[in-house]
Structure formats: C-alpha cells, structure tokens
Design a protein around this motif. Structure first.
Motif, PDB file in Angstrom:
ATOM      1  N   SER A  21       0.802  -1.221   0.000  1.00 11.80           N
ATOM      2  CA  SER A  21       0.000   0.000   0.000  1.00 11.80           C
ATOM      3  C   SER A  21       0.838   1.277   0.000  1.00 11.80           C
ATOM      4  O   SER A  21       0.335   2.345  -0.345  1.00 11.80           O
ATOM      5  N   ARG A  69      -7.635  -7.014  -4.983  1.00 13.15           N
ATOM      6  CA  ARG A  69      -7.223  -6.059  -3.960  1.00 13.15           C
ATOM      7  C   ARG A  69      -8.435  -5.360  -3.364  1.00 13.15           C
ATOM      8  O   ARG A  69      -9.424  -5.117  -4.059  1.00 13.15           O
ATOM      9  N   CYS A 113      -9.451  -1.784  -2.067  1.00 13.83           N
ATOM     10  CA  CYS A 113      -8.924  -0.448  -2.342  1.00 13.83           C
ATOM     11  C   CYS A 113      -9.724   0.605  -1.592  1.00 13.83           C
ATOM     12  O   CYS A 113     -10.941   0.484  -1.432  1.00 13.83           O
ATOM     13  N   TYR A 164      -5.220   7.232  -2.746  1.00 12.14           N
ATOM     14  CA  TYR A 164      -5.667   5.915  -3.195  1.00 12.14           C
ATOM     15  C   TYR A 164      -4.680   4.885  -2.674  1.00 12.14           C
ATOM     16  O   TYR A 164      -3.466   5.044  -2.838  1.00 12.14           O
ATOM     17  N   PRO A 185      -4.192   0.480  -2.299  1.00 11.40           N
ATOM     18  CA  PRO A 185      -4.690  -0.883  -2.495  1.00 11.40           C
ATOM     19  C   PRO A 185      -4.016  -1.865  -1.536  1.00 11.40           C
ATOM     20  O   PRO A 185      -2.923  -1.612  -1.037  1.00 11.40           O
ATOM     21  N   TRP A 195     -11.103  -4.565  -6.228  1.00 12.36           N
ATOM     22  CA  TRP A 195     -10.610  -4.465  -7.607  1.00 12.36           C
ATOM     23  C   TRP A 195     -10.017  -5.814  -7.979  1.00 12.36           C
ATOM     24  O   TRP A 195      -9.070  -6.272  -7.371  1.00 12.36           O
TER      25      TRP A 195
END
Length: 607
Positions: free
Chosen positions: A438, A525, A527, A540, A542, A589
């Motif tokens: 991340s 993932r 997110c 953002y 993930p 995602w």
C-alpha cells in the motif's frame, strides 16, 4: 585484496545463486551468445540454445515471444538484443566449463548450461570484479597514501552495490563495465605519462569493448581525451597533440574498430544492416529524465541503496586539490552518464539492488571518494567519524544484500514506507507486508476505536455476485467476478472523519483450494479512494487480500493459503486536505478475475 577475494568467493558460495542465474532475463541474454555461437551454431534462430536452456529451466518463457527478450528483425531472423561484450569477456570461463563437462565422463552434459558452465561463468564475474579493484588500486596509490587507498578499495568493494553484482547477480553487464572503466582510466593515466603506440591501441580496444558491452557508455571516451586537462589552455594543447600525433589517434580508432567488428558482423548477419538498434520498443525520453528519482527514489534509487557514494559526490568539491587530472573528465562524464541513464524508459532498472548502471562509475568516483576521505582525515575527530560512518555503510550494504537474498528486501518494487518497515529486521511483521503493497506506514502509536463508519456482510439475496459456499458469517458472501464490485461509500459530512484521522479497512477472504494462485499480480485487492467534493482523488491505496490468509512469515512472496478464511486489514490516514464534504470509497478491484470469496467488509474510524 586477499580479504576481498575471501569475502566475495565465500558470499558467492553462501548465496548460492550461481546455479540458476543464467536461466532467465538479462543474464541469459548476455550469456546465450556463447552456446549459440560456439556450440550450436544457431545464431538467428536460437532453437537449439533455447532447448538446451529448457532442460534445466522447463518453465522458461520462450524469449522469442517475450517482448523484452529475443526480437525478430526485418531480415526474418532473430536477434538477441544484448550486445556481445559480456560474452566475449566470459569466453575463457565458458571454455573452461566446456572442457570440464567433456572430461566429466558423462556426469555433466557439454551443452552450455550444466553445472560446470554456471559455476565457472559465475566465478568469472568475481574475477573481473577483483581485477577491476586491483587496477583501481594501482590508480589510487598514485594520488593517495596506501592506507587511504586500501580503505577506498574496501569501501567500493563492500560498501556499494558492486558487491551485489559481483557475488549475487554477476552475469549482468555492470561488473564487467566496472573492470573496463578501471582499465580505461589506468590506461589513460599511463598514456599521458608516456604516449606510445601500444598504449594508444590499448585505449582503443578498451573503448571498443565498452561499446559492445553497453553502447551508451561510449561517453566514457571523455576520460582518455580530457585526462590531465584542467584549463582552456591545456585543452588547446590537447587538441594540438591529437593533430600532431595523428598516427596515435589513428591507432586508437583502428583498435576500436577491430574490437567493434564482431558486433557489427553479428548485426549484419541477423538484420541485414551493419548498425542495428536491437532494443526495439524500448526508448530514451531525453525530454523527461528521471534524474532525481534515479538518485533518491526508494524504488532502486542509487543513493538510497548505496548511501556511501554520497561522500563521493561531496568529494567532487575537493577533487581539484586531490586529483586535478580527473576534474574535467568527471565533470563531463558524470552529468552525461546521469542524464542518459535516467532518460531510459525504465529509469529504476529492475533486476538489481539499487541503481545498477552506476556500478561502472565507481572506478572514476573512487577518486572523488578519496578526496572526501582525505579531507575527513585532517583532524582526529573527523578521521574517526569518517571511519565509523563508512564502516556503518559497509555493514548496511552487506546486511541489505542478505535481506535481498532472503526475499525480505525487494528494491525494484519498494517504497519509503516498506523500506523503513523492514530496515534492520530479519523477521518482517505484518506492517512491513502492508507497507510493501500500500505504501502506507501503519500507525506507530496506540490508537483507539471511535466507531464503525460502514460495514456490509454481503447479505443482499438479490446480488448476482452472492454465494453461500462458503461464508464467513451470515447466510451469504460475495464473489467478486466483476473488475470492480462489493464496495462501500461514505460521505464525510455524515461522519466525524477529520484530516489526519485513521481509517481501518478490514475484509475476510477465502480462496477455494483448486483456485490457489501463485502469481501475486493476479490477486484481487481491497482499495480505498479518498476524494474531495469535486471528485478529485486525494489518496488511493490498495491491499492484496488472499496473501494475508496464513502467511505467518509476512513474506512479500507468499500468495496465501487456500481453503481457509483470513483477514486482510490495514490503516489509512486521511490526507490533510480532506474536506468536510469529501467522500470515502472502499471497493474490491479484481482485474484478472482471481477466484476468491469475501465477506464482512468494514470501515472504522480510529484516533
């Protein structure tokens, strides 16, 4: 030097990467010229060479269909994109390996890829590294005391990523280029001490080898041209020397051309033209170089993973006093090298530990490092501070090389959060794994749960993605078969979320046994997307789901256990510019359609 040989060879044996390093990627490309030309005579097709490789690496991808491997030319033949220089330098070790295989009584196949070849060619990398350091020694003692020169050799050998490329990944071009750079500098010094035909041809031959090892390195020709030039008058005299001694200049050109000839003949045979750009589809972007990133990024940045060379850059200021002959060559070569190197499309250069194209510069930068060392030795406290810091950097370099070998550190895919999460550790924790994926540093201070902001158990019986086999809780779970699915959306104006708060995102995951994946890139993932009121994404992050199931070692290589439930969870800090009417979105995602099941997604506020 004996100590360095001992450390290099023992590390080579302990790391034990030599049995496999030639079977893929750049090392295979550099090496494959030898069995292709000397054993199989399949240049332009490479079928026999690839078949011989596949005996030892059955899962290898055919390099002729790999866009970064062997490319088809307009002549209808295939071209190995890597130049011939490394293969030429490896030839004595390849020959010795071939003789060993022939004399082994059938124990080893004389096919270019059995154990004698991999071992001796790997030892060849160490040979050229040590030979380069040996030449560097003869260069350094001309300008510095022997004790200082010894300290510099030790620093370059053990405190930089030359160590990694000498003992762990030593069939790349860089250790060979380090040797060639050292040879060129020493040859240049000796030529200008006493110009002669033999020394002129030596310079030309070395330049030719450099050109057919890594063509962009030809800018190193600035070293023999400008060595000893330190003002405009000297530059004019140097030009006049070349004019008056045209026969010496011609001998340099002749030796250069003769050394270049094998590469030109190869290009002519496979492409139909004497000059051929073999790196089709890979380009330089000279308008947008990544020099700062190349130097300081945690993704293989040079000074991040070889910090001791910061002293060499500082030593450039002292270079005119310590080694005036090297000032102009360094000021011309180094900026050009940085500009060209970090204009390449892949400026972070994978398959390495730090910025690998800088390895070859250490022969020249050792002089600037010596200038810094000399300045730092003038006073007792400076001398000891210098020794302590450089010893620390050597220890760090050796330790991080071990971390890379153990799979703890992976510089080409690293970030700041991950680097500091695994700094100095031999047992990564879950925070390190989260930081790797991340890029988010997990909170170091103790937080308290404020409240749960949103949650779903995926109990919508009308959802086309519902499943009841298996579930973690309730009646239904979610099977994310679309690229984006299974999310939550939170409006900040309906919550107590403020800038600087921590959000904890948690989801349960389950992978059916028959669908376990071994490829991290295929994983779905969870997110989080934090946006302002206009929809501009402020943050953002993930996080892979299935590799958090099991994975007690918190390895970045583990792809998780199948057939059991596990939790993927991480903290994300809201950005300082997060507005009171911003939006928080959390979703799954799954671009490569990993087969998994998720349940109990929640977003909670912590302070």
């Amino acid at each position: 030097m004996a100590l360095i040989v001992l450390i290099y060879t023992s590390s080579f044996v302990l790391f034990e990467r030599w049995p496999i390093q030639i079977f893929g990627g750049d090392p295979w490309g550099y090496y494959a010229h030898l069995p292709s030309i000397l054993l199989f005579q399949d240049v332009g097709n490479y079928q026999k060479t690839i078949d011989a490789t596949a005996k030892y690496e059955p899962n290898m991808v055919d390099p002729r269909i790999d866009k970064y491997g062997v490319r088809e030319t307009p002549a209808g033949k295939f071209c190995i994109k890597y130049p011939l220089g490394v293969a030429l330098l490896e030839t004595p070790f390849f020959t010795a390996g071939h003789l060993w295989a022939i004399c082994s009584g059938g124990k080893y196949a004389p096919d270019g890829f059995s154990r004698p070849y991999t071992l001796l060619v790997g030892l060849g990398g160490i040979f050229y590294a040590v030979l380069g350091l040996w030449l560097l020694w003869f260069m350094l003692i001309r300008y510095f005391p022997r004790t200082t020169s010894a300290a510099l050799i030790l620093t370059v050998a053990l405190g930089t990523n030359l160590f990694y490329f000498s003992v762990y990944n030593n069939i790349m071009s860089h250790v060979f280029l380090f040797f060639l750079h050292a040879a060129l500098i020493l040859a240049s010094i000796r030529f200008w001490e006493q110009p002669g035909r033999g020394r002129a041809m030596q310079i030309g031959a070395i330049l030719g080898l450099i050109a057919i090892t890594r063509p962009q390195e030809l800018i190193v020709a600035a070293i023999p041209v400008l060595w000893g030039v330190n003002n405009w008058t000297a530059l004019l005299k140097r030009w006049q020397f070349f004019i008056r001694n045209w026969h010496l200049t011609g001998l340099v050109a002749l030796a250069f051309a003769l050394t270049l000839l094998p590469q030109l003949c190869y290009w002519k045979f496979v492409s139909g033209t004497w000059i051929y750009f073999s790196y089709q589809g890979e380009t330089f972007d000279f308008k947008h170089p990544h020099i700062w990133d190349g130097l300081t990024s945690f993704t293989n940045g040079w000074l991040v993973y070889t910090p001791v060379m910061l002293f060499a850059l500082l030593g450039l200021v002292r270079l005119p006093k310590s080694v005036p002959d090297a000032v102009w060559p360094t000021l011309v070569f180094l900026p050009l090298h940085l500009y060209i190197t970090y204009s390449w499309w892949c400026w972070y250069y994978i398959n390495g530990f730090g910025s690998r194209p800088m390895v070859e510069t250490y022969a020249l930068l050792a002089l600037a490092l010596g200038a810094f060392w000399q300045w730092g030795s003038r006073h007792f406290w400076k001398k000891w501070a210098n020794r302590i810091v450089i010893t620390g950097f050597i220890a760090l370099n050796l330790f991080q090389s071990w971390q890379l070998h153990e799979g703890i550190l992976w510089p080409q895919d690293a970030n700041r959060a991950y680097y500091f999460a695994i700094f100095g550790t031999i047992h990564p924790d879950r925070n390190a794994l989260i930081a790797y994926e991340s890029g988010e540093t997990q909170p170091r201070r103790k937080l308290a749960l404020v409240k749960e902001l949103a949650a779903t158990g995926y109990e919508d019986s009308t959802s086309v993605f519902r499943t009841d086999q298996p579930v973690f809780s309730g009646k239904w779970a979610h099977k994310p078969e679309a690229e984006f699915s299974g999310g939550l959306e939170i409006r900040a104006d309906t919550t107590e979320v403020k800038p600087g708060d921590w959000l904890r995102i948690s989801i349960r995951g389950f992978v059916p046994g028959i669908h376990k994946t071994w490829d991290r890139e295929n994983m779905a993932r969870i997110c989080i997307e934090i946006s302002d009121s206009a929809g501009k994404i402020l943050k953002y992050k993930p996080l892979r789901i299935s590799n958090k199931i099991g994975n007690e070692q918190n390895s970045i290589w583990d792809t998780g256990d199948a057939g059991r439930w596990g939790e993927a969870a991480f903290f994300v800090k809201t950005p300082s510019q997060f507005p009171s009417d911003g939006t928080i979105k959390v979703y799954i995602w799954n671009p490569r359609a990993q087969q998994l099941i998720v349940d109990d997604l929640s977003v909670a506020l912590w302070r």
